[in-house]
Motif scaffolding. Structure first.
Motif, PDB file in Angstrom:
ATOM      1  N   VAL A 128      -9.060  -8.081   4.039  1.00 30.50           N
ATOM      2  CA  VAL A 128      -9.530  -8.156   2.658  1.00 30.50           C
ATOM      3  C   VAL A 128      -8.688  -7.264   1.752  1.00 30.50           C
ATOM      4  CG1 VAL A 128     -11.481  -7.731   1.117  1.00 30.50           C
ATOM      5  CG2 VAL A 128     -11.876  -8.751   3.363  1.00 30.50           C
ATOM      6  N   TRP A 129      -8.482  -5.996   2.162  1.00 27.63           N
ATOM      7  CA  TRP A 129      -7.760  -5.085   1.281  1.00 27.63           C
ATOM      8  C   TRP A 129      -6.835  -4.107   2.010  1.00 27.63           C
ATOM      9  CZ3 TRP A 129      -8.824  -0.012   2.412  1.00 27.63           C
ATOM     10  CH2 TRP A 129     -10.040   0.262   3.046  1.00 27.63           C
ATOM     11  N   GLY A 130      -7.019  -3.887   3.285  1.00 25.20           N
ATOM     12  CA  GLY A 130      -6.230  -2.876   3.988  1.00 25.20           C
ATOM     13  C   GLY A 130      -4.741  -3.156   4.005  1.00 25.20           C
ATOM     14  N   TRP A 131      -4.365  -4.431   4.154  1.00 26.76           N
ATOM     15  CA  TRP A 131      -2.939  -4.782   4.225  1.00 26.76           C
ATOM     16  C   TRP A 131      -2.212  -4.481   2.920  1.00 26.76           C
ATOM     17  CZ3 TRP A 131      -0.690  -8.263   0.879  1.00 26.76           C
ATOM     18  CH2 TRP A 131      -1.551  -9.084   0.140  1.00 26.76           C
ATOM     19  N   ARG A 132      -2.964  -4.359   1.815  1.00 20.18           N
ATOM     20  CA  ARG A 132      -2.357  -4.141   0.508  1.00 20.18           C
ATOM     21  C   ARG A 132      -1.860  -2.701   0.321  1.00 20.18           C
ATOM     22  NH1 ARG A 132      -3.740  -8.399  -2.866  1.00 20.18           N
ATOM     23  NH2 ARG A 132      -5.437  -9.738  -2.100  1.00 20.18           N
ATOM     24  N   ILE A 133      -2.411  -1.777   1.073  1.00 22.31           N
ATOM     25  CA  ILE A 133      -2.122  -0.360   0.850  1.00 22.31           C
ATOM     26  C   ILE A 133      -0.633  -0.032   0.986  1.00 22.31           C
ATOM     27  CG2 ILE A 133      -2.576   1.989   1.660  1.00 22.31           C
ATOM     28  CD1 ILE A 133      -5.396   1.080   2.427  1.00 22.31           C
ATOM     29  N   PRO A 134       0.062  -0.496   2.049  1.00 21.08           N
ATOM     30  CA  PRO A 134       1.494  -0.164   2.152  1.00 21.08           C
ATOM     31  C   PRO A 134       2.328  -0.689   0.984  1.00 21.08           C
ATOM     32  CG  PRO A 134       0.640  -0.946   4.258  1.00 21.08           C
ATOM     33  CD  PRO A 134      -0.423  -1.206   3.242  1.00 21.08           C
ATOM     34  N   PHE A 135       1.927  -1.831   0.425  1.00 13.29           N
ATOM     35  CA  PHE A 135       2.661  -2.380  -0.722  1.00 13.29           C
ATOM     36  C   PHE A 135       2.440  -1.527  -1.972  1.00 13.29           C
ATOM     37  CE2 PHE A 135       2.275  -5.972   2.121  1.00 13.29           C
ATOM     38  CZ  PHE A 135       3.485  -6.636   1.986  1.00 13.29           C
TER      39      PHE A 135
END
Length: 472
Positions: free
Chosen positions: A210-217
């Motif tokens: 949902v949102w975790g993958w967005r953090i590195p970007f």
């Protein structure tokens, strides 16, 4: 040992340079290394997500291989942007200087990466999601297309005579460092958020999807600001300043480079081919192969577990980059690369013997040692071939078109050797097995061997020379 470099540091005999300006060597190293680390971090964050996240969030359908191929197609979009970026940024790099152009390249990549982290998925905005994702990926390619050649020129044009390949290896270290940061970030997130099942993941309400993958970007903006701060303190290279004083700049570098150095563009492109194929097999494709379902020809390793194996192997990549620079300075660029590329040919022929699922096992029965050995050999060869490329390609071109020429060669090679490699490898593995993927690598390495054989040794070229042609 001197801690500064001067305008005469790599100057040829008989130059009319004015009194030298002392520039801290540490500033040159940091400026060339930090920028490429950030750029490659941004680039690899996408590569990791393209395998493990994007097939589930940006593409529809029941067939996992089809969704993976669609995601790989967006991954490839950046490589078609890279030659365009090399022309655009190369024009300004050869016209107005290396410093301002490097800042522009960093901003282009950083903004695109940040926006990917904010992008709604297919399930929110439909077909617009993969379309915008592809555009932003293309913009990442534009930025990296201008970054590499500028950072390489920064290192080589400040280097001391006889140590140019060792100086040029600093921006090359940005590749393994950026990869370690990108995959390390994803690994930490998957551990903290308890996410990581083998195969490609179904859409659900897991926080990572949902949102975790967005953090590195999104977090990349912090590193971009750091890179901008470092580069704002940068001095223009002495080689470019001399060309500027003597009125040796050209109005249209891209026209001039194809007019005077088209042979060098072809040589540089194919010299880089095997390096690109090897690296994107060892990073993007092997991740999809490692965590892919055994029913689709994969090994079925847990996502987190495979990231750990890959990160361990990438350390060898970082270690062997400086060794590559030392070998190139001691034995010559061409001689050392001929030996290393021959080893890549042999490695490709061994893919089936090492990584066939029937031999290495699948799921819980996978031989982790065998997988680690395969990645370790691949990443060691990658460091040895990649480390001196930032000396070889710039040395092929004269000062007034060096940014443009080296950038075009490097980034056209990215289309031939990287853009389509993960895609082709997925198709080959699905239809003919992992041995065919290795044959593909060996074929690319043979082409590179031919290019090296007909290319000049550039170890002793004068970087201040404008308009000269190299001969073997």
């Amino acid at each position: 040992m001197s801690t500064t470099v001067t305008d005469s540091g790599s100057q040829g005999p008989g130059s009319d340079q004015p009194p030298a300006q002392r520039v801290p060597r540490s500033r040159v190293i940091v400026a060339s290394l930090v920028g490429t680390t950030i750029e490659f971090y941004d680039f690899y964050v996408y590569a990791t997500a393209a395998v493990a996240v994007f097939p589930a969030l940006f593409f529809t359908g029941e067939d996992e291989t089809t969704k993976l191929l669609a995601s790989m197609a967006t991954f490839a979009a950046a490589f078609f942007g890279r030659p365009i970026g090399s022309v655009i940024f190369g024009h300004y790099g050869d016209r107005i200087g290396r410093k301002a152009t490097l800042i522009g390249a960093l901003l282009t990549m950083g903004i695109a990466t940040f926006l990917i982290g904010l992008l709604p998925t297919y399930y929110s905005i439909g077909i617009w999601a993969p379309l915008i994702l592809t555009i932003l990926r293309f913009c990442q390619g534009l930025g990296l297309g201008g970054e590499w050649s500028g950072a390489s020129l920064l290192a080589t044009e400040y280097a001391e005579e006889g140590k140019r390949a060792r100086a040029a290896m600093w921006p090359q270290l940005g590749a393994p460092f950026g990869f370690i940061l990108a995959n390390g970030f994803f690994l930490i997130l998957t551990i903290v958020m308890q996410f990581g099942t083998a195969g490609h993941h179904a859409v659900g309400d897991h926080p990572f999807l949902v949102w975790g993958w967005r953090i590195p970007f999104i977090a990349s903006v912090v590193m971009v600001l750091l890179g901008l701060w470092v580069r704002m303190k940068l001095e223009e290279t002495p080689v470019f300043k001399k060309a500027e004083r003597q009125g040796q700049k050209v109005k249209a570098p891209v026209v001039e480079v194809f007019k005077t150095s088209w042979v060098q563009i072809i040589q540089g492109t194919f010299i880089m081919l095997a390096t690109y194929v090897l690296f994107y097999l060892m990073t993007a494709w092997v991740l999809s192969f490692g965590i892919g379902s055994p029913d689709n020809g994969g090994l079925g390793i847990e996502y987190r577990d495979f990231l750990v194996i890959q990160l361990l192997a990438v350390v060898l990549f970082a270690i062997t980059v400086p060794i590559s620079g030392w070998l190139a300075d001691k034995y010559g660029r061409r001689s050392s690369q001929l030996v290393i590329t021959s080893a890549i040919v042999v490695f490709g022929l061994c893919f089936g013997l090492i990584m066939d699922p029937a031999l290495v096992g699948t799921g819980e029965n996978v031989s982790v040692g065998r997988v680690l050995f395969f990645l370790a050999v691949g990443m060691t060869l990658m460091g040895l071939t990649f480390g001196s490329m930032s000396a070889i390609l710039p040395e092929l071109f004269p000062t007034n078109v060096r940014y443009t020429g080296s950038g075009i060669a490097y980034n056209v090679a990215s289309i031939l050797g990287a853009a389509i490699t993960p895609y082709i490898a997925v198709v080959l593995n699905a239809n003919f097995g992992v041995g065919s993927v290795g044959m593909y690598l060996s074929f690319a390495a043979v082409i590179t061997l031919i290019a090296l054989w007909f290319s000049p040794e550039t170890k002793h070229v004068d970087m201040y020379t404008v308009g000269r042609k190299l001969v073997k």
